[in-house]
Design a protein around this motif. Sequence first.
Motif, PDB file in Angstrom:
ATOM      1  N   LEU A 551      27.763  19.914  47.231  1.00 26.14           N
ATOM      2  CA  LEU A 551      26.440  20.075  47.845  1.00 26.14           C
ATOM      3  C   LEU A 551      26.444  19.416  49.224  1.00 26.14           C
ATOM      4  CD1 LEU A 551      23.953  19.468  44.889  1.00 26.14           C
ATOM      5  CD2 LEU A 551      24.899  21.626  45.754  1.00 26.14           C
ATOM      6  N   LYS A 552      25.838  20.084  50.173  1.00 28.98           N
ATOM      7  CA  LYS A 552      25.905  19.627  51.567  1.00 28.98           C
ATOM      8  C   LYS A 552      24.791  18.632  51.890  1.00 28.98           C
ATOM      9  CE  LYS A 552      28.061  23.981  52.496  1.00 28.98           C
ATOM     10  NZ  LYS A 552      29.300  23.426  51.908  1.00 28.98           N
ATOM     11  N   ARG A 553      24.826  18.181  53.127  1.00 29.17           N
ATOM     12  CA  ARG A 553      23.918  17.106  53.569  1.00 29.17           C
ATOM     13  C   ARG A 553      24.036  15.957  52.571  1.00 29.17           C
ATOM     14  NH1 ARG A 553      20.573  21.347  55.073  1.00 29.17           N
ATOM     15  NH2 ARG A 553      20.514  21.584  57.334  1.00 29.17           N
ATOM     16  N   TYR A 554      22.933  15.283  52.301  1.00 30.73           N
ATOM     17  CA  TYR A 554      23.025  14.203  51.323  1.00 30.73           C
ATOM     18  C   TYR A 554      22.402  14.608  50.000  1.00 30.73           C
ATOM     19  CZ  TYR A 554      24.599  11.520  55.318  1.00 30.73           C
ATOM     20  OH  TYR A 554      25.310  11.082  56.404  1.00 30.73           O
ATOM     21  N   SER A 555      22.350  15.924  49.749  1.00 30.50           N
ATOM     22  CA  SER A 555      21.616  16.387  48.565  1.00 30.50           C
ATOM     23  C   SER A 555      22.335  16.057  47.258  1.00 30.50           C
ATOM     24  CB  SER A 555      21.330  17.883  48.655  1.00 30.50           C
ATOM     25  OG  SER A 555      22.487  18.600  48.995  1.00 30.50           O
ATOM     26  N   PRO A 634      27.795  26.749  33.096  1.00 28.62           N
ATOM     27  CA  PRO A 634      26.688  27.620  33.496  1.00 28.62           C
ATOM     28  C   PRO A 634      26.987  28.375  34.798  1.00 28.62           C
ATOM     29  CG  PRO A 634      25.848  25.471  32.848  1.00 28.62           C
ATOM     30  CD  PRO A 634      27.348  25.364  32.889  1.00 28.62           C
ATOM     31  N   LEU A 635      27.614  27.676  35.740  1.00 31.32           N
ATOM     32  CA  LEU A 635      27.910  28.303  37.029  1.00 31.32           C
ATOM     33  C   LEU A 635      28.994  29.369  36.875  1.00 31.32           C
ATOM     34  CD1 LEU A 635      26.742  27.820  39.841  1.00 31.32           C
ATOM     35  CD2 LEU A 635      28.714  26.384  40.348  1.00 31.32           C
ATOM     36  N   SER A 636      30.039  29.053  36.137  1.00 32.28           N
ATOM     37  CA  SER A 636      31.107  30.052  35.976  1.00 32.28           C
ATOM     38  C   SER A 636      30.603  31.225  35.139  1.00 32.28           C
ATOM     39  CB  SER A 636      32.365  29.419  35.366  1.00 32.28           C
ATOM     40  OG  SER A 636      32.215  29.166  33.994  1.00 32.28           O
ATOM     41  N   LYS A 637      29.665  30.960  34.229  1.00 36.02           N
ATOM     42  CA  LYS A 637      29.067  32.061  33.446  1.00 36.02           C
ATOM     43  C   LYS A 637      28.251  32.969  34.356  1.00 36.02           C
ATOM     44  CE  LYS A 637      26.917  33.596  29.316  1.00 36.02           C
ATOM     45  NZ  LYS A 637      26.174  34.631  29.941  1.00 36.02           N
ATOM     46  N   SER A 638      27.460  32.383  35.226  1.00 37.09           N
ATOM     47  CA  SER A 638      26.662  33.197  36.156  1.00 37.09           C
ATOM     48  C   SER A 638      27.570  34.065  37.010  1.00 37.09           C
ATOM     49  CB  SER A 638      25.829  32.287  37.069  1.00 37.09           C
ATOM     50  OG  SER A 638      24.958  31.500  36.309  1.00 37.09           O
ATOM     51  N   LEU A 639      28.647  33.468  37.479  1.00 32.88           N
ATOM     52  CA  LEU A 639      29.575  34.227  38.320  1.00 32.88           C
ATOM     53  C   LEU A 639      30.250  35.330  37.514  1.00 32.88           C
ATOM     54  CD1 LEU A 639      31.012  34.588  41.017  1.00 32.88           C
ATOM     55  CD2 LEU A 639      32.696  32.891  40.274  1.00 32.88           C
ATOM     56  N   SER A 640      30.606  35.019  36.297  1.00 32.65           N
ATOM     57  CA  SER A 640      31.232  36.017  35.440  1.00 32.65           C
ATOM     58  C   SER A 640      30.265  37.166  35.164  1.00 32.65           C
ATOM     59  CB  SER A 640      31.667  35.342  34.129  1.00 32.65           C
ATOM     60  OG  SER A 640      32.187  36.286  33.229  1.00 32.65           O
ATOM     61  N   ASP A 641      29.015  36.828  34.886  1.00 33.12           N
ATOM     62  CA  ASP A 641      28.015  37.867  34.588  1.00 33.12           C
ATOM     63  C   ASP A 641      27.806  38.803  35.767  1.00 33.12           C
ATOM     64  OD1 ASP A 641      27.724  36.806  32.097  1.00 33.12           O
ATOM     65  OD2 ASP A 641      25.831  35.755  32.509  1.00 33.12           O
ATOM     66  N   ASN A 669      23.096  31.220  42.923  1.00 32.60           N
ATOM     67  CA  ASN A 669      22.636  30.449  44.084  1.00 32.60           C
ATOM     68  C   ASN A 669      22.170  29.063  43.647  1.00 32.60           C
ATOM     69  OD1 ASN A 669      22.110  30.083  46.784  1.00 32.60           O
ATOM     70  ND2 ASN A 669      20.026  30.899  46.662  1.00 32.60           N
ATOM     71  N   SER A 670      22.416  28.746  42.399  1.00 34.22           N
ATOM     72  CA  SER A 670      21.922  27.473  41.867  1.00 34.22           C
ATOM     73  C   SER A 670      22.671  26.284  42.445  1.00 34.22           C
ATOM     74  CB  SER A 670      22.076  27.468  40.345  1.00 34.22           C
ATOM     75  OG  SER A 670      21.794  26.181  39.858  1.00 34.22           O
ATOM     76  N   LYS A 671      21.936  25.231  42.668  1.00 31.58           N
ATOM     77  CA  LYS A 671      22.575  23.973  43.080  1.00 31.58           C
ATOM     78  C   LYS A 671      22.354  22.906  42.013  1.00 31.58           C
ATOM     79  CE  LYS A 671      22.351  25.036  48.021  1.00 31.58           C
ATOM     80  NZ  LYS A 671      22.349  26.477  47.758  1.00 31.58           N
ATOM     81  N   GLU A 672      22.115  23.394  40.797  1.00 30.26           N
ATOM     82  CA  GLU A 672      21.751  22.494  39.703  1.00 30.26           C
ATOM     83  C   GLU A 672      22.949  22.067  38.863  1.00 30.26           C
ATOM     84  OE1 GLU A 672      18.622  21.347  39.434  1.00 30.26           O
ATOM     85  OE2 GLU A 672      18.414  22.457  41.308  1.00 30.26           O
ATOM     86  N   HIS A 673      24.119  22.604  39.156  1.00 27.37           N
ATOM     87  CA  HIS A 673      25.237  22.367  38.248  1.00 27.37           C
ATOM     88  C   HIS A 673      26.358  21.584  38.915  1.00 27.37           C
ATOM     89  CE1 HIS A 673      23.168  25.045  35.589  1.00 27.37           C
ATOM     90  NE2 HIS A 673      23.212  26.019  36.479  1.00 27.37           N
ATOM     91  N   ALA A 674      26.644  20.438  38.355  1.00 29.18           N
ATOM     92  CA  ALA A 674      27.856  19.685  38.714  1.00 29.18           C
ATOM     93  C   ALA A 674      27.942  19.355  40.201  1.00 29.18           C
ATOM     94  CB  ALA A 674      29.113  20.456  38.271  1.00 29.18           C
ATOM     95  N   ASP A 675      26.790  19.297  40.877  1.00 26.87           N
ATOM     96  CA  ASP A 675      26.755  18.888  42.289  1.00 26.87           C
ATOM     97  C   ASP A 675      27.569  19.793  43.212  1.00 26.87           C
ATOM     98  OD1 ASP A 675      25.092  16.846  41.587  1.00 26.87           O
ATOM     99  OD2 ASP A 675      26.619  15.269  41.672  1.00 26.87           O
ATOM    100  N   VAL A 676      27.717  21.036  42.816  1.00 26.69           N
ATOM    101  CA  VAL A 676      28.434  21.975  43.696  1.00 26.69           C
ATOM    102  C   VAL A 676      27.620  23.252  43.867  1.00 26.69           C
ATOM    103  CG1 VAL A 676      30.723  21.143  43.037  1.00 26.69           C
ATOM    104  CG2 VAL A 676      29.699  23.075  41.797  1.00 26.69           C
ATOM    105  N   GLU A 677      28.029  24.059  44.842  1.00 25.29           N
ATOM    106  CA  GLU A 677      27.411  25.377  45.033  1.00 25.29           C
ATOM    107  C   GLU A 677      28.519  26.409  45.179  1.00 25.29           C
ATOM    108  OE1 GLU A 677      25.269  24.108  48.566  1.00 25.29           O
ATOM    109  OE2 GLU A 677      26.523  25.432  49.796  1.00 25.29           O
TER     110      GLU A 677
END
Lengths: 690, 690
Positions: A551-555, A634-641, A669-677
């Motif tokens: 995640l960018k900036r200090y988010s 969750p993120l890899s599932k979204s990408l897979s879907d 587009n979630s930024k809720e998972h594992a501090d990555v996008e």
Amino acid sequence: MKYIIIFLFASIISSAQISKEQLNIMPWPQNISLSEGTFPLTKNFKVNITGTPNSRIFIGVTNFLRRLDGRTGLFFNQGFVTGLNEVPDAELQINCVRAGKIELYEDESYLLNITANKITINATTDVGALHGLETLLQLLQNNSKTFYFPTSRISDFPRFTWRGLMIDGARHFMPVDVIKRNLDGMASVKMNVFHWHLVDDQGWRIEMKKHPKLIQMASDGNYYTQEEIKSVVKYASDRGILVVPEIDVPGHGTAILTAYPEIGSKVLNLHLNSGEKGQQLTQVQSYNLERNAGIFSPTLDPSNPKTYELLSSIFDEVCPLFPGKFFHIGGDENEGKDWDSNPKIQEFKKKHNLVSNHELQTYFTMQLIPMLKKHNKELIGWEEIMTKNMSKDAIIHSWKGTNEGVSAGKSLVDAAKGGYRTILSNGYYIDLVFGVEDHYTVDPMPKNTTLTDAEKARILGGEATMWTELVTPETIDSRIWPRTAAIAERFWSNENVTDINSLRKRLNTVSFRLEELGLTHLKSKEGLLRNISNNQKNEALLDLSNICEPLKRYSRNGAGTEYQMYSPLTLFADVCTPDASDALVFNEAVTNYLNNKTNDNQLIVIDYLNKWIKMHNNLNTLSNNAPLIQPLLPLSKSLSDISEQLLLKINKKQTIDASVLDELLEKCNSKEHADVELAVYNSLKKLVQA
Amino acid sequence: MKYIIIFLFASIISSAQISKEQLNIMPWPQNISLSEGTFPLTKNFKVNITGTPNSRIFIGVTNFLRRLDGRTGLFFNQGFVTGLNEVPDAELQINCVRAGKIELYEDESYLLNITANKITINATTDVGALHGLETLLQLLQNNSKTFYFPTSRISDFPRFTWRGLMIDGARHFMPVDVIKRNLDGMASVKMNVFHWHLVDDQGWRIEMKKHPKLIQMASDGNYYTQEEIKSVVKYASDRGILVVPEIDVPGHGTAILTAYPEIGSKVLNLHLNSGEKGQQLTQVQSYNLERNAGIFSPTLDPSNPKTYELLSSIFDEVCPLFPGKFFHIGGDENEGKDWDSNPKIQEFKKKHNLVSNHELQTYFTMQLIPMLKKHNKELIGWEEIMTKNMSKDAIIHSWKGTNEGVSAGKSLVDAAKGGYRTILSNGYYIDLVFGVEDHYTVDPMPKNTTLTDAEKARILGGEATMWTELVTPETIDSRIWPRTAAIAERFWSNENVTDINSLRKRLNTVSFRLEELGLTHLKSKEGLLRNISNNQKNEALLDLSNICEPLKRYSRNGAGTEYQMYSPLTLFADVCTPDASDALVFNEAVTNYLNNKTNDNQLIVIDYLNKWIKMHNNLNTLSNNAPLIQPLLPLSKSLSDISEQLLLKINKKQTIDASVLDELLEKCNSKEHADVELAVYNSLKKLVQA
């Protein structure tokens, strides 16, 4: 027979004329011309030095030989180079007219000439000659069997005299070996100022013999000994680099105040119920080392003479460790809260006619100038020090931008116009983990500026800043490199060198070669992934890391409290880097495909989509024995879907409901998972909308 | 739904009773019992310390928390632990009866008890408690989502009191960060003696304030400052490790004599033709730092009083840096050539009734004992110092074996019988790059020995020796680890712990976890391969490296002159390690297949053979742009050729001429290529002969 033909063919293509576009030099030199021909490298390659150089050239040449030998495996005969004119007939002749000084505006130019059987580096100073050796290393070419240099002529010099990198040794302590390998990295891309942020709310990092409390109470045992500091200064000097220390005052003062609470600004109001009614006493507030990230209120008391006594005594001990001419006193992010609530300080302001806290801080900063001048040092401060009464001798370090509610680098222009020398860091905050393009397109010299020549001359250059809230010795290199090489090019090369495709291509090789200096930005990834995967085969995890960015900036650490100074930085977000490699390839592939829907272009896109479906399955399996993989699913599932749906769409096998696609897309587009996008989101969106 | 079932299943199997066979503890504890149940780890996990420990326990506990947090990503609330009884209700309670001393025979035992909601470590000393923490870290288990410890009870103590690792900082200088990460590695496998070989023909590595010539003339600028030495000693002590320095005399003396030629034994006979006929003069021979590997003649002059003056003065400066009780004076490999040819020394021998050079060396060594005793130090020397007049206070370091023409560890038994305390290193020469089994099966206590109990008690333990002729800071870890963990088990655990399959299984996890200490034995491989492949995708190269091992013994640098101290160690042989991972798998697969020719067993063998055919093709392609791959092609070609023939043979598609097979096979036995050998040769041979 097939075997032989392949080799012959390889030899033929490799010996063909090299074009400039094939070279991976960074920073790009001011002038370069190539001619037809090569200088072949052999085991007998030797270097000779003439002229009157500083002895740093011997270290530089010996290191040059070892690096070249490590790349080529040629087993050079020449070992340690320790004197002038040791091998008069050597193939590489280096001449330095005089010893270089480690200071601004030193002559750093060099002239490198490569012919078929001789190489010369001519430079006014050894510092210029060292730059020439770095260029020569970057010129190394090979065919299938041999290594060689292309015959060429390069004359080169820097555009800006201040080409800096700041490393924060306070938030997370960075041991000397981390500093030294980064100095090597800096030298390899011709940077010349190492700004060492040594004190902040989270720690005091300088061994103090006269004030041992600073170490005993405010360092957690993590500090640089004076001998270590001297060895860093020497190591830097041997590489043509000036070290600028920073002690950040009067704000960012928690560490100092942990040891010396009596010079703090905070007062504790005690209501005494016994005794006279309403009587109030103030007493010294105690402080504790800060463990979170952010801007904190502990601030030195500018009305207390003891503050100046202590600082003066500290400078007396610290200044001699740094022979350079500059001392950075910070001066940033002092919010003045504790000043406002301290009656004694309010009284002091009135007495001295200081209308605002800015004026009070100026008063404070002005007291430091003679303390530093005593040691022949000029004061540098972050842009907050620039107020109307600030001495014109001070150097203004411009750092604020749109994030802080001002236009990018505004203070740089204000400083130059106001008669101050100035350095730009806004746009070079590499800890924000933006992509390289964001930094590369920022120029210390404002575009289309109306500055006069005299004003322009006050812009000394720029500095990349590596704050360390979210890095450890294991991960810091991957936040500094390779992007800082691009920033180094911005500071050194002609302003017209701006081609981002050329940059990316060259950066790939530069990044690889940085590893020979001991930098770990590439190889640290494997160890971290092994930890996350719990020692399982981790191709799927690697694949995911190549399309995710932290995640960018200090988010990632929004309120500054999720990650404390002792929190684990061994997570997936720590493995991921800006400019995620597969994302760059995929994004280009999508652009190509949408421009021109050939089978070939389609195939690259489809291969990635299929890869990500398989990747998610593999991650699922891996996660059975690796809790640290769970947050990624969750993120890899979204990408897979979305990949499944996009494949159907691309193959025109099925008409897809647009709202389904949009919903799946937005999950990517979630930024809720594992501090990555996901760094491929924009390209997925293009495919959805195509 | 499938997803949920997988997780449930994983949870079920993971929470099932753990068996001892599933644990990856090394060294294996003396007593361990497991009960049904788990202690689950959470973010709130905390540690409390009681008793009267040395302050090293605070560093140890803080590091323990950070390592556990790094593995689990739980974000523990507890940061730095700095005092006793900080969290009385903590889940982990550590009690130390008294402060541990860093000396032999210190009580290192601990009792670790894990129940469902409480863990206790009880130890006499903090040194024992630190061992308990390492065991606890090794006990960490996980299912798909959580981490936990199995409820269990371990009581543990070492078998030998001397469990050492020697690192040679002279041949290739190893900076302090290399030493420190290896001290962490040692502590993690409960080793307690770091033997620091600081002086040899190739360099003097100790900063000397009274004898600066040693550094100026004999170190190439590569030495440990006294402050660094102190920081290493402190770092070791914080981890329960004793540091034993070594200054190797009177042989291996080139570095000392480069600075002080006047105490050398070599005489230069000058025939003066002018002047009186036949007149001969002797004059001081000058010496230069050695750049090759081997045994060299420069030797200190035992007949010269100045020799003893200098050594005494050196010990006066060096001894106080090392608070431990032992000082190693080397004493090995002095061939006495220069003594034989020096008339003054011959005269001295006669005068003192010293019949042999051995007796002369004993005379020399005996002079050192009081110099060391003055500083409360006992003398240790390599086995050559053991001659009939040697003081029984000296400790004998046994290193010779069949390679040197004596039976393995003969001097160990002789020493124990002769009344000397003794340490075994024969069998633990990890620089010879033998497989782990070769070291693991060597026991410091001779099998079926006739030694009395008193004699046995003189065998203090053993020491792995890492000589550094062929390693750099980048590669040394891969020569020390993970094999040294197996040696550590030999020194700590019960002599009956000898199962090689169990060892290999546990070593896999131990090796992985060693990386969290900053060791680079696994991750350095990638960077080196990237250099060799010239930044190309290098799976084929990795595959080859996993079946090749560096040439064993000293055959890679047979005459000692192929590799000099500044030669590149960035080559394929430097990437390869003992116990090549794929070779182990293949060798087992071949054994299984030949025992039982099922389809499944055949398939594994066939897959490898096919893989190696493809690998060779890929290497061929890669080599078009990577000269450093060229030397590997003959070997990969041989492997590819035999693989093709073996596939035909296995698939019974063709009858193969045995002589053709034999010829191809023998090419796979070559040691002529790239300083490596194929670790699958024996299995290929079995397949050929099957």
